[in-house]
Design a protein around this motif. Sequence first.
Motif, PDB file in Angstrom:
ATOM      1  N   GLY A 115     -18.462  64.586 -28.333  1.00 41.86           N
ATOM      2  CA  GLY A 115     -19.337  63.641 -27.660  1.00 41.86           C
ATOM      3  C   GLY A 115     -18.771  62.241 -27.778  1.00 41.86           C
ATOM      4  O   GLY A 115     -18.204  61.871 -28.810  1.00 41.86           O
ATOM      5  N   ILE A 116     -18.889  61.465 -26.707  1.00 43.46           N
ATOM      6  CA  ILE A 116     -18.417  60.078 -26.709  1.00 43.46           C
ATOM      7  C   ILE A 116     -19.618  59.183 -26.435  1.00 43.46           C
ATOM      8  O   ILE A 116     -20.270  59.307 -25.392  1.00 43.46           O
ATOM      9  N   VAL A 117     -19.918  58.316 -27.394  1.00 47.11           N
ATOM     10  CA  VAL A 117     -21.082  57.441 -27.268  1.00 47.11           C
ATOM     11  C   VAL A 117     -20.625  55.988 -27.318  1.00 47.11           C
ATOM     12  O   VAL A 117     -19.521  55.681 -27.768  1.00 47.11           O
ATOM     13  N   GLY A 118     -21.505  55.117 -26.864  1.00 48.97           N
ATOM     14  CA  GLY A 118     -21.202  53.692 -26.857  1.00 48.97           C
ATOM     15  C   GLY A 118     -22.096  52.989 -25.851  1.00 48.97           C
ATOM     16  O   GLY A 118     -22.655  53.614 -24.950  1.00 48.97           O
ATOM     17  N   ARG A 119     -22.213  51.690 -26.004  1.00 48.58           N
ATOM     18  CA  ARG A 119     -23.021  50.919 -25.070  1.00 48.58           C
ATOM     19  C   ARG A 119     -22.352  50.891 -23.707  1.00 48.58           C
ATOM     20  O   ARG A 119     -21.179  51.221 -23.558  1.00 48.58           O
ATOM     21  N   ASN A 120     -23.109  50.475 -22.688  1.00 49.54           N
ATOM     22  CA  ASN A 120     -22.531  50.324 -21.358  1.00 49.54           C
ATOM     23  C   ASN A 120     -21.368  49.336 -21.404  1.00 49.54           C
ATOM     24  O   ASN A 120     -21.463  48.262 -21.997  1.00 49.54           O
ATOM     25  N   TRP A 276     -17.384  57.245 -31.415  1.00 48.35           N
ATOM     26  CA  TRP A 276     -18.162  56.055 -31.059  1.00 48.35           C
ATOM     27  C   TRP A 276     -17.203  54.967 -30.580  1.00 48.35           C
ATOM     28  O   TRP A 276     -16.375  54.478 -31.332  1.00 48.35           O
ATOM     29  N   LEU A 277     -17.323  54.621 -29.286  1.00 47.73           N
ATOM     30  CA  LEU A 277     -16.513  53.547 -28.717  1.00 47.73           C
ATOM     31  C   LEU A 277     -17.315  52.250 -28.698  1.00 47.73           C
ATOM     32  O   LEU A 277     -18.499  52.243 -28.340  1.00 47.73           O
ATOM     33  N   HIS A 278     -16.662  51.167 -29.076  1.00 47.46           N
ATOM     34  CA  HIS A 278     -17.308  49.853 -29.050  1.00 47.46           C
ATOM     35  C   HIS A 278     -16.285  48.839 -28.553  1.00 47.46           C
ATOM     36  O   HIS A 278     -15.239  48.623 -29.161  1.00 47.46           O
ATOM     37  N   LYS A 279     -16.587  48.267 -27.380  1.00 49.52           N
ATOM     38  CA  LYS A 279     -15.711  47.278 -26.747  1.00 49.52           C
ATOM     39  C   LYS A 279     -14.282  47.799 -26.603  1.00 49.52           C
ATOM     40  O   LYS A 279     -13.308  47.093 -26.851  1.00 49.52           O
TER      41      LYS A 279
END
Length: 298
Positions: A115-120, A276-279
Motif C-alpha cells: 500500500g502507498i499512502v500520503g497526502r494529496n 508512506w510518501l511525503h513530499k
Amino acid sequence: MAELTEELSLVKAEEPAVAGTDGKAKAQPKPAAPSAAQPKTAATSPLDVPTGTPTVIVDDLHIIYRVYGAASDAEKGNAVNALTRILRRQGRPQMKEVHAVKGVSFVAYHGDAIGIVGRNGSGKSTLLRAIAGLLPPHAGAVYTDGQPSLLGVNAALMRELTGERNIVLGCYAMGMTPAEVKDKYQEIVDFSGIDEFVQLPMSTYSSGMGARLRFAISSAKTHDVLLIDEALATGDREFRKKSEQRIRKIREEAGTVFLVAHDLRVIEETCNRVIWLHKGKIKMDGDPKEVLAAYNKG
C-alpha cells in the motif's frame, strides 16, 4: 547504489549445478522465502533486508514535471499578458519544475501487496506511473521482472462500445487468447456487477460501473506486477470486499500488487507492507499497522 548492486548480484547469482538424469547440469532451485518487510524510517533503506525474489527495484528515482506559464502572476496565460509579450517581443513564460518524486528507493518481492499512502500531492500516482513505464525517470532507474500493468491502461474502455466488446478487447490487450477470453467472460461480468448493462454502450454507465468493470478486466489475468490507483474507492461495500479478496488471490499466485487508496482500512486489511510518501520522499516503509499508526499521528 552499492547496496543495490549487492542486491542484484545476490539475486542473479547462479545456484550450484547438480547432475540430472540426462547427464546435463541442472540449476538447484532456490527455496522460496516469505515476504516480510521490517518497518523503516527515512534514514533506513528497505534494500538492507532481502526477503525473496524481487519483482520491482526502484533505485534513487527522481521524477520532474516541467510546467510552462506558471512562473509568476505577471506571466500567467491570459490575453492581456499574451498581447504584452507580443508587443515586447518576449518569449513564452518562464518554465517551472515540479519535483514530484525525490530519490525514492525500495525493493518489492513476489507475493507482496504494497500500500502507498500520503497526502494529496505526495507523489503516489506519479510513482505508480513511473513503475508502469509511463513516465521516464529524470534520474535513477526502475527495474521490473515482467510487465507491470497499471489498472485502466491495459483495459482502457471505449465509451462508444458495449461492455461486452470492451471486455473482449481489454482481455486481448492483456495478451489473453480467445479461449481464455471465453473462459473468463462471465466471471468478469459477474465480478463487475454490471449484469444486463453489459449489452449497452459504456456511455450509459456511471463512473462507478466503469471503474468496477476496469478492475474486473484488469484482475482477470494474473499479472507479474499489478498497479491499482484508487480503483477500490468506487463501488459499494460488497464490491470492495470482493476486490480485497481478488487482490489476496493475486498475491497467492506469486504476483505483486501496488495499491494507492485513501481508505486506510482497505490498505491495512489488504496489504502486507505500506510505504508512506511525503513530499516525494519515503518517510516510512514497513508493517501496515505501524506505518499507518504513524501516518495518522503525522
